[in-house]
Design a protein around this motif. Structure first.
Motif, PDB file in Angstrom:
ATOM      1  N   PRO A 159     -30.995 -47.569   3.572  1.00 30.15           N
ATOM      2  CA  PRO A 159     -32.109 -46.781   4.108  1.00 30.15           C
ATOM      3  C   PRO A 159     -31.691 -45.433   4.702  1.00 30.15           C
ATOM      4  N   ARG A 160     -30.508 -45.355   5.292  1.00 35.91           N
ATOM      5  CA  ARG A 160     -30.077 -44.078   5.887  1.00 35.91           C
ATOM      6  C   ARG A 160     -29.812 -43.029   4.817  1.00 35.91           C
ATOM      7  N   ILE A 161     -29.181 -43.464   3.720  1.00 39.55           N
ATOM      8  CA  ILE A 161     -28.928 -42.512   2.627  1.00 39.55           C
ATOM      9  C   ILE A 161     -30.252 -42.047   2.028  1.00 39.55           C
ATOM     10  N   TRP A 221     -21.589 -49.679   6.643  1.00 39.47           N
ATOM     11  CA  TRP A 221     -20.591 -48.601   6.768  1.00 39.47           C
ATOM     12  C   TRP A 221     -20.847 -47.519   5.732  1.00 39.47           C
ATOM     13  N   ILE A 222     -21.068 -47.934   4.480  1.00 40.86           N
ATOM     14  CA  ILE A 222     -21.337 -46.968   3.410  1.00 40.86           C
ATOM     15  C   ILE A 222     -22.608 -46.178   3.716  1.00 40.86           C
ATOM     16  N   ASP A 223     -23.650 -46.895   4.132  1.00 40.51           N
ATOM     17  CA  ASP A 223     -24.937 -46.262   4.409  1.00 40.51           C
ATOM     18  C   ASP A 223     -24.789 -45.180   5.484  1.00 40.51           C
ATOM     19  N   GLN A 224     -24.115 -45.521   6.561  1.00 34.00           N
ATOM     20  CA  GLN A 224     -23.958 -44.573   7.663  1.00 34.00           C
ATOM     21  C   GLN A 224     -23.040 -43.419   7.278  1.00 34.00           C
ATOM     22  N   ARG A 225     -21.936 -43.727   6.626  1.00 33.31           N
ATOM     23  CA  ARG A 225     -20.954 -42.700   6.267  1.00 33.31           C
ATOM     24  C   ARG A 225     -21.545 -41.679   5.298  1.00 33.31           C
ATOM     25  N   VAL A 226     -22.179 -42.147   4.239  1.00 32.56           N
ATOM     26  CA  VAL A 226     -22.716 -41.213   3.241  1.00 32.56           C
ATOM     27  C   VAL A 226     -23.865 -40.398   3.831  1.00 32.56           C
ATOM     28  N   ALA A 227     -24.744 -41.035   4.601  1.00 34.57           N
ATOM     29  CA  ALA A 227     -25.847 -40.299   5.216  1.00 34.57           C
ATOM     30  C   ALA A 227     -25.320 -39.195   6.128  1.00 34.57           C
ATOM     31  N   PHE A 228     -24.284 -39.505   6.900  1.00 35.50           N
ATOM     32  CA  PHE A 228     -23.686 -38.497   7.775  1.00 35.50           C
ATOM     33  C   PHE A 228     -23.124 -37.337   6.962  1.00 35.50           C
TER      34      PHE A 228
END
Length: 309
Positions: free
Chosen positions: A133-135, A252-259
């Protein structure tokens, strides 16, 4: 072909659906509430019964064949408290809710409503919303900002093109921060397919993991063929990532890529092609000759060298 028949074509046992299978399991009436079981279901889940009576979702037409799936997606989205970049709750609505003349991404950014048709393309799109969802939120924010600045227009521009490619056709390759795994990335950049995907195939799993993101890519893989190719983005992770459970790795992937998308933006130069059925174990008959098929595993064009990031 009706929507229920389309859903029946999906082979949930295939590895390319590992990324969204847990989100799908949450939609199945018999799915367990145990998050560990949902993360890696032992058996492929059955699709929601679209013929069963359901309470129509907000804005949904009860006669719409997508109403049952929209209702299921909205229940899952509410449970996860999904929202757009303006804090509005994500709701899946029939395509007819999109006002004529308004851009799809602009509508999501302004309302939190995701127009959803009764087809596999939009079905996988909703599953990706439930998985990353973050991405999805950040991609929508990038698209909405570009539309607000430049209008819709005939030409999207590099930022919107990059966001569209990511949304539709991206795969995320997470590699361990070791010389051998980083050499694998270099081999992919150089289109050394035999070296990366055959000679170093043992790295996939313990040191390199592929998570599909693009919903159009998932749709194409319902009828798999050797030439299907993803636009791949690489993430480098430390050893701790590979010891996490499935949901922690997903988060982790969701947060990292969105950032990264928020900090760096996006363009079409952020990807490298990867024929996904060349991934070890993703297709039968893989051997050195399999990767020698230059109609699929092509040498890089001059402008593609060094594009992998």
């Amino acid at each position: 072909m009706d929507f229920a028949a389309e859903l029946a074509r999906i082979d949930w046992t295939q590895p390319w659906y590992d990324t969204v299978r847990p989100a799908y399991a949450r939609l199945a009436p018999a799915a367990s509430a145990d998050p560990a079981e949902l993360a890696e279901p032992a058996e492929p889940a059955k699709p929601p019964d679209l013929a069963a009576p359901v309470e129509p979702a907000e804005l949904a037409d009860p006669a719409d064949p997508a109403a049952a799936s929209i209702d299921a997606f909205n229940t899952a989205a509410a449970a996860l408290a999904l929202h757009n970049h303006q804090g509005m709750p994500i709701r899946f609505v029939p395509q007819a809710a999109l006002p004529e003349g308004q851009a799809y991404e602009q509508f999501i950014g302004a309302t939190g409503c995701v127009p959803t048709r009764a087809n596999l393309h939009d079905f996988f799109n909703a599953l990706v919303w439930l998985t990353f969802p973050r991405i999805k939120q950040q991609l929508n924010a990038l698209q909405a900002a570009q539309i607000a600045r430049d209008g819709v227009g005939k030409a999207r521009g590099p930022a919107r093109d990059g966001a569209t490619i990511f949304d539709e056709n991206a795969a995320l390759l997470v590699v361990r921060d070791t010389p051998k795994a980083l050499a694998l990335v270099a081999a992919l950049r150089a289109h050394d397919w035999n070296g990366a995907l055959w000679r170093e195939r043992a790295l996939f799993g313990p040191d390199a993991q592929v998570w599909l993101f693009g919903h159009a890519l998932m749709e194409k893989l319902v009828a798999p063929r050797k030439a299907i190719t993803a636009h791949t983005r690489v993430l480098v992770a430390d050893a701790a990532f590979f010891s996490l459970d499935w949901d922690a790795r997903r988060a982790w992937i969701d947060q990292r890529v969105a950032f990264e998308l928020g900090a760096e933006g996006l363009s079409t130069a952020c990807f490298t092609p990867l024929p996904v059925l060349g991934l070890p174990g993703w297709w039968p008959g893989q051997d050195a000759d399999f990767y020698a098929d230059t109609s699929v595993f092509r040498a890089p064009r001059a402008h593609e060298t060094g594009r992998l990031t």
